[in-house]
Enzyme design. Structure first.
Site, PDB file in Angstrom:
ATOM      1  N   CYS A 195      44.667  41.127  39.664  1.00 19.28           N
ATOM      2  CA  CYS A 195      43.293  40.977  40.158  1.00 19.28           C
ATOM      3  C   CYS A 195      42.686  39.694  39.589  1.00 19.28           C
ATOM      4  CB  CYS A 195      42.479  42.193  39.731  1.00 19.28           C
ATOM      5  SG  CYS A 195      40.738  42.095  40.223  1.00 19.28           S
ATOM      6  N   CYS A 214      37.944  46.935  37.811  1.00 23.89           N
ATOM      7  CA  CYS A 214      36.664  46.208  37.850  1.00 23.89           C
ATOM      8  C   CYS A 214      35.868  46.495  39.119  1.00 23.89           C
ATOM      9  CB  CYS A 214      36.901  44.702  37.709  1.00 23.89           C
ATOM     10  SG  CYS A 214      37.604  43.912  39.165  1.00 23.89           S
ATOM     11  N   CYS A 217      39.815  47.194  43.335  1.00 20.48           N
ATOM     12  CA  CYS A 217      40.477  47.283  42.032  1.00 20.48           C
ATOM     13  C   CYS A 217      39.927  48.472  41.237  1.00 20.48           C
ATOM     14  CB  CYS A 217      40.225  45.984  41.283  1.00 20.48           C
ATOM     15  SG  CYS A 217      40.778  46.027  39.571  1.00 20.48           S
ATOM     16  N   CYS A 252      39.830  40.698  37.009  1.00 12.20           N
ATOM     17  CA  CYS A 252      40.025  41.348  35.707  1.00 12.20           C
ATOM     18  C   CYS A 252      41.455  41.327  35.191  1.00 12.20           C
ATOM     19  CB  CYS A 252      39.542  42.796  35.773  1.00 12.20           C
ATOM     20  SG  CYS A 252      40.646  43.873  36.706  1.00 12.20           S
ATOM     21  N   CYS A 273      46.241  44.558  53.526  1.00  8.77           N
ATOM     22  CA  CYS A 273      45.860  43.212  53.949  1.00  8.77           C
ATOM     23  C   CYS A 273      44.906  42.679  52.888  1.00  8.77           C
ATOM     24  CB  CYS A 273      45.197  43.318  55.324  1.00  8.77           C
ATOM     25  SG  CYS A 273      44.797  41.729  56.030  1.00  8.77           S
TER      26      CYS A 273
HETATM   27 ZN   LIG Z   1      39.963  43.944  38.933  1.00  4.47          ZN
END
Ligand SMILES: [Zn+2]
Length: 190
Positions: free
Chosen positions: A104, A155, A152, A107, A175
């Site tokens: 990510c 976060c 995510c 984070c 996607c």
């Molecule tokens: Zn994250």
């Protein structure tokens, strides 16, 4: 599915895992898909560069709007915190084919291994499965038809939508906005 991706994934399995996978392959094609997807979910850490320290999903990251604005580029902020969508074909990660892990951009939580990626031709980095527990989902109705939004789990950053028209072995297509991802190659560099 992309055969190269499958082979790359299998090549990363330990030998015992490979033998077990081959045994199951003989049983049925459907079963094969499930086993391959499960193996990829289990062995994603083998795609991490040695000594890489990754955060855990339990260690939630909560920041204020201003803190996110300082931490992210405007493009990252638009996607991750405002559920924006990047223009198709703009992400260099569309062509990323090296072994490694996609984390990510907000984070650092690991989200996909390179063996989970396939070329969807849509212009967005696409994956047929995810690292277990990496995402939470919600329904969104922005295009009138309901879509499954995913974000995510550490976060809360928005990443993309998951569709049911993906390739074997899962039939799923995650996607993902490339700007919401950071690629960590297994063998360093870049
Ligand atoms: Zn994250």
């Amino acid at each position: 599915m992309n055969r190269r991706t499958l082979l790359r994934g299998l090549a990363a399995l330990p030998l015992s895992g490979l033998a077990a996978t081959h045994g199951a392959l003989a049983q049925s094609t459907a079963r094969k898909g499930i086993v391959v997807a499960e193996e990829l979910q289990k062995n994603w850490k083998s795609f991490l560069a040695d000594g890489t320290d990754v955060p855990s999903v339990a260690d939630k990251l909560k920041l204020s709007k201003d803190e996110w604005k300082q931490r992210l580029t405007p493009q990252q902020y638009s996607v991750l915190r405002d559920e924006g969508t990047e223009r198709a074909g703009t992400s260099p990660l569309n062509d990323e084919k090296r072994p490694g892990v996609f984390v990510c951009a907000g984070c650092g939580l690991p989200l996909f291994s390179s063996a989970m990626k396939f070329d969807s031709g849509t212009g967005w980095p696409s994956f047929f499965t995810t690292i277990p527990g990496a995402f939470e989902t919600s329904r969104d109705f922005k295009l009138i038809l309901p879509r499954t939004e995913y974000h995510c789990a550490r976060c809360g950053g928005h990443h993309g939508h998951v569709f049911g028209d993906g390739p074997a072995p899962t039939g799923q297509r995650y996607c993902n906005n490339g700007v919401a991802l950071k690629f960590v190659p297994k063998n360093g560099g870049a």
